[in-house]
Motif scaffolding. Sequence first.
Motif, short mmCIF file in Angstrom:
data_model
loop_
_atom_site.label_atom_id
_atom_site.label_comp_id
_atom_site.label_asym_id
_atom_site.label_seq_id
_atom_site.Cartn_x
_atom_site.Cartn_y
_atom_site.Cartn_z
N GLU A 146 1.29 3.65 3.93
CA GLU A 146 1.50 2.93 2.68
C GLU A 146 2.84 3.30 2.07
O GLU A 146 3.48 2.50 1.43
CB GLU A 146 0.39 3.21 1.68
N ASP A 147 3.28 4.56 2.25
CA ASP A 147 4.56 4.99 1.72
C ASP A 147 5.71 4.37 2.50
O ASP A 147 6.72 3.97 1.93
CB ASP A 147 4.70 6.52 1.81
N PRO A 163 7.80 8.54 -4.43
CA PRO A 163 7.16 7.26 -4.06
C PRO A 163 8.12 6.31 -3.38
O PRO A 163 9.35 6.38 -3.57
CB PRO A 163 6.70 6.70 -5.41
N PHE A 199 4.51 1.67 -3.77
CA PHE A 199 4.07 2.24 -5.04
C PHE A 199 4.52 1.37 -6.20
O PHE A 199 3.74 1.03 -7.11
CB PHE A 199 4.63 3.66 -5.15
N ALA A 203 6.16 10.81 -8.09
CA ALA A 203 5.28 9.75 -8.59
C ALA A 203 4.82 10.05 -10.01
O ALA A 203 4.73 9.14 -10.84
CB ALA A 203 4.08 9.60 -7.66
N LEU A 240 -2.77 3.55 -4.86
CA LEU A 240 -1.46 3.80 -5.44
C LEU A 240 -0.80 5.05 -4.86
O LEU A 240 0.40 5.07 -4.61
CB LEU A 240 -1.60 3.94 -6.95
N LEU A 241 -1.60 6.08 -4.65
CA LEU A 241 -1.05 7.39 -4.26
C LEU A 241 -1.57 7.83 -2.90
O LEU A 241 -2.77 7.70 -2.62
CB LEU A 241 -1.42 8.44 -5.31
#
Length: 609
Positions: free
Chosen positions: A40-41, A321, A325, A365, A387-388
């Motif tokens: 995701e990052d 992030p 994000f 973040a 999100l994280l």
Amino acid sequence: METGERLPGSLKEKAGRPLASAESLCPIPLREGGEPGCWEDAWPLQPEALHMCLFVEVNLINEPLVIFVCATTGQGDPPDNMKSFWRFIFRRSLPSTALRQMDFAVLGLGDSSYAKFNFVAKKLHRRLLQLGGSALLPVCLGDDQHELGPDAAIDPWLQDLWEKVLGPHPVPLNLDLSPPGVLWPSKFTLQFLKDTPSSGPEELCAAGTDPQGPPSELQPFLAPMVSNQRVTGPSHFQDVRLIEFDISGSGISFAAGDLVLIQPENTASHVQQFCQALGLDPEQHFTLQPREPGVTCPTRLPQPCSVRRLVSQYLDIASVPRRSFFELLACLSPHELEREKLWEFGSARGQEELCEYCTRPRRTALEVLCDFPHTAAAVPPDYLLDLLPLIRPRAFSIASSLRAHPSRLQILVAVVQYQTRLREPRRGLCSSWLASLDPAQGPVRVPLWVRSGGLTFPKTPDVPVIMVGPGTGVAPFRAAIQERVAQGETGNVLFFGCRRRDQDFYWEAEWEQLQARGCLTLVTAFSREQEQKVYVQHRLRALGPLVWELLDGRGAHFYLAGNAKYMPADVCDTLLSIFREEGGLSDPDAAAYLAQLQRTLRFQTETWA
């Protein structure tokens, strides 16, 4: 990313058929000082872009379209969760027409500070061509060292990819493309409990002698910290710690070259700041429920769990992030000005500004959320895990041998701290957390487990080893020397480099004692003790005849560990010059000689950014 975890969106909406991935090919945890990543990052796609699915290798021959996303680990090796597929795709029995029906593209996520940059992606691309596959476009080499990160290569590659894909594989008429900015449902829901559980699994259980096997990421061993000692001088610029753990009763066993993985925590002050920014009660408990069937909850997260534990031990609020994000935050923001800025940071055109705001100063973040207070206060708890990323474990070379220190495990930790233009210094999450623990003030337990490392030492008696370990790179060689000395092996040559003898000469007394016993040949390079800097490669070159004799005359193994920036290339250049000057080899023959040492594992490296 855990195997089977999806990337945002589904390519079924894009191409009318599943887009198979060879497996979730994520990198191993990075060492402290290199921020760990998750897909995701690293992935710059809009939410409709891609669905990651488990894939059975043998079905590959039936797929008309496959996008491969892969990383490289160790010495140009595939990640652990790719190895089954790697063995399959390189079977000699596969015919050259096996994949003639398949269109493919390969995206590599790598770091150009390592010698074998994106080696797996390059080799996979060539192999797929050998098997008859048709490449939609050249292999994409994402580079984490680029100022804009992997996106610098991936953004233009993706534009070309969709043009190539949507021609032969059009979107079915009954499906529509989701426009940018559509908020997708969260992967999980947090169901808050009215009452605090009277008892719950709020503490990790020590693995002990669990009959299911030794400690692992799913069940780490809570190792008592025995000592935490600074080993650099008081005037030295860096705080380096020798930390010892008691592993009695854990079932843990390790050999020289193995790694210990440690699961760090966020600081209490950061946890409090995060909860305040998002309006969360840290003492409230919840259960986690997946929205879709077949999606599993993070295995390490207890049920029920407190918000405090979720934020302190699982959510990586201290990471820098990436675009995804900001894209998700923009979708969640009720504030027009904040939402507009977040969309700009999440867009392709806004990457230079995002780099200036976030990447260059290493803004976390948590700091971003504090800069966008209206948005932070509106983040639904259900989206926290979207999100994280989860905190990834950090890997450290084990710096001791069980033969020398039974029931003990030691590591050498350089505490990461540096200044950017931001007022607060940047700190490594794991190293700073470890440095803050003081067993003299009371019992301290650290969750850890062990896995095999990238260095393997010769099993054959009387084989000499040459080890080059400047700075904290010497850690795995201390374990190797202790182990070899305990077995009666005396052919140990160590090249060690540091700044000053009186400030950062790790284990000086131990090395000198072993040298006095005839068990070790120690060669030192103190770079700041004279006007002209002297490094390990200079000492190698000065002892070229000895190095050549050990390698070519006695079949020695050569090992290198340390920072990946300049030192490995400098050492390799020095070796090539030794092969030419002492061995009389031509330039091509010297390069071939080094390559042969690498192929036969007589030359091994373990480096980190």
